[in-house]
Design an enzyme around this catalytic site. Sequence first.
Site, PDB file in Angstrom:
ATOM      1  N   HIS A  66       0.766  -1.297  -0.125  1.00  0.00           N
ATOM      2  CA  HIS A  66      -0.138   0.050  -0.085  1.00  0.00           C
ATOM      3  C   HIS A  66       0.847   1.036  -0.053  1.00  0.00           C
ATOM      4  CE1 HIS A  66       0.878  -1.247   4.293  1.00  0.00           C
ATOM      5  NE2 HIS A  66       0.701   0.068   4.567  1.00  0.00           N
ATOM      6  N   GLY A  67       0.352   2.531  -0.527  1.00  0.00           N
ATOM      7  CA  GLY A  67       0.792   3.542  -0.251  1.00  0.00           C
ATOM      8  C   GLY A  67      -0.056   4.855  -0.529  1.00  0.00           C
TER       9      GLY A  67
END
Lengths: 154, 610
Positions: A66-67
């Site tokens: 994720h980011g």
Amino acid sequence: MEISELLAPDGVIANLKVTSKKQALRELAQRAARITGLPERAIFDTLLERERLGTTGVGHGIAIPHGKLPGLTRLHGLFARLEQPVDFDSIDEIPVDLIFVLLAPEGAGADHLKALARVSRLLRDRGICEKMRGTDNPDALFALLTEPAASNAA
Amino acid sequence: MLTGVHFGGEHFIFFGALLVLGSVLLGMLSTRIGAPLLLVFLGLGMLAGEDGVAQVRFNDFGVAYTFGSIALAVILFDGGLRTKRRTFELAAAPAIGLATIGVLLTAVICGAAAMLFLGFNWIGGFLVGATIASTDAAAVFLLLHQRGTEIKERVNATLEVESGLNDPMAVFLTVIGVELLSFGNRLLGWEIAAQFAVQLFGGAVIGLGGGLALVRLINRIEIAAGLYPIVAAAAALAIFGGAQLVGASGFLAVYLAGLVMGNRKHRAAIVINRFFDGLAWLCQIGMFLMLGLLVTPRFLLADLLPAIGIALVLIFVARPLAVFICLLPFRFSREEVLFISWVGLRGAVPIFLASLPVLAEIPGGFTYFNVAFVVVLTSLVVQGWTVGPAARLLKLELPQQEEASRLDFDALTGYDRDIAGYRVAPNSPALMQKFANLHLPSRVRILSVIREGVVQNRENLERLEPGDYVLCVAPPEQLHALDTLFAARKRVDARADTDEVFGEFTVSGEMQAGQLASFYSFTLNEDERALTLSELMNRRIGHRPGVGDRVSLGLIELIVREVAKGKVKMVGVELEPEDRRVTMAELKRRVQERMRARWLRRGKGRRRGD
């Protein structure tokens, strides 16, 4: 927060053929670029930067890269079921074959965390994971992922 | 009925051995119903005693005191051997507070209760308080380990080190009390202070010095392997006895000597540890059996009610108050303070100490003994039975690590690696990887793989199989990583699942805090952004970090997952931290819920887990 608010049917890859963690992330970044219209490179770099802090392989063959990305307008999810598990440096060292990517707008705070927790809870359900491992039909996978929360709240 | 069995010759050997055998076998049963093991030993001793079925008469307090001293010295030495340096460092400050001021406070408060319930004067009351003021190392750890309960690291460490260190203080206070009662008030204040200083400093010096000398001696001499533990045991007792002879605390000395030895590289470490494991068990069983025999239950009745009163004051007032005051400077959470208060288990030491007034022929000396006996019994029943549930209620449990089946071998001295053999568990991570690509921790090498008694050719080995034996050389600090590789993965139905305790994700403690901040939307000031996560957590926690410690940042919480050399190695990230503080109302609700669940379960037959 429901998974159906994050994930569209074209965000599901039913039988991804990759041989390494990097390759898996690259393929997913490519698909994400197609969906979001953002450059593939930026997505890939963001995901990789997060992996450098510590693996997102959370164990039991599952990873949740994720980011945050500037230019994104809402949360985007992608899901891939790998044909062959790949080494993901997971905490329990078990190779990963189910990957859920979550991308969030730069400014997302609580929403991002809530969505991430929701995804993590979903993939903690071993029953659902086993069902997902048993099918390479994208529609079936999408249905399993977006089943209303009530049925897998336990 | 075996009336009139007298100690001597064959009778003694036969019945003594039967008692020990019975203790072990009954102990096995007791774990099934969750009864504290020590209670079984004590009960069996009473059953064999003069009011029980075997009617063995044993009233020699002098013999009991001598044997008790030896047994305690062995148990404390063994406790020291097992206490890791890191545990000691993590908990030294709070534990020392509890072991000194805490013991004194407990003694004073219980003393007041004794004055009230028994009508004693203040010295007599104080003596009662002093005998029951220390917690029992063995009792505490047996209970925690017997349940397979893993408690938050700093809490565990504090209890462990406290119980190793607080006996000297209780012994000292008891001796002072006895002297005051025997010689009246002729004892001067400065004399007491001087005695105290000699006890503590003398004990510390003799213990540390003796421990170092013992390690040297063992590394210097070449003798049959079976003799090393004998040397260690004799030296431990010499350190204990020597310290006592010069007026220093042998109890402190022998614990510290064990601590030094357990944390230094020395020859025959495995043989010595195994030997002491067994010997400490024997001492434990022997001591409780003996104290059970020594007591005359009929005589307990006279002092029963006041003694129960004192026990309740100890459990519900004195211990919690002493713990609360001593731990004030150390930032323990309220749940942790409550738990440490509750695990103030009493064991053999109070009964042993209470035989001193009898030996000194203080008028009414038996009352001290009887009170101590009832207090220990009450503590074992009330607290001993409820340690596991208490940890669960207060949410201090950590997920249980699956034990790897590891065989250790003694490596050569001067060689910094150990040899270890593993039996590959079904479902272990090692089975998921091809043998050629096995993720071995650094500096670890596999020497041999044995399948069904046949050494395998490693070149042609595709994968390991469950039940294979794997022989490795590894640096000692990597053994833990190897354990995880070959052990079964954590049980899926483990009560506290890893995710729940350590959060959703894991990051390295060496990462920059600022980097994590942007991913998980929390704000830090400029100089905090530049810190590593480990430094940031160290700063926020305010004491040496222990596994399970939490730091709240914005909406998330960071959790210490692994510590090495005072630094946080692995950090758990919890995205939606629940409120872990437990309110009284919540606690009550949970207790009721559990009772109801247990009630229902009883109807359906036994089932594991909740």
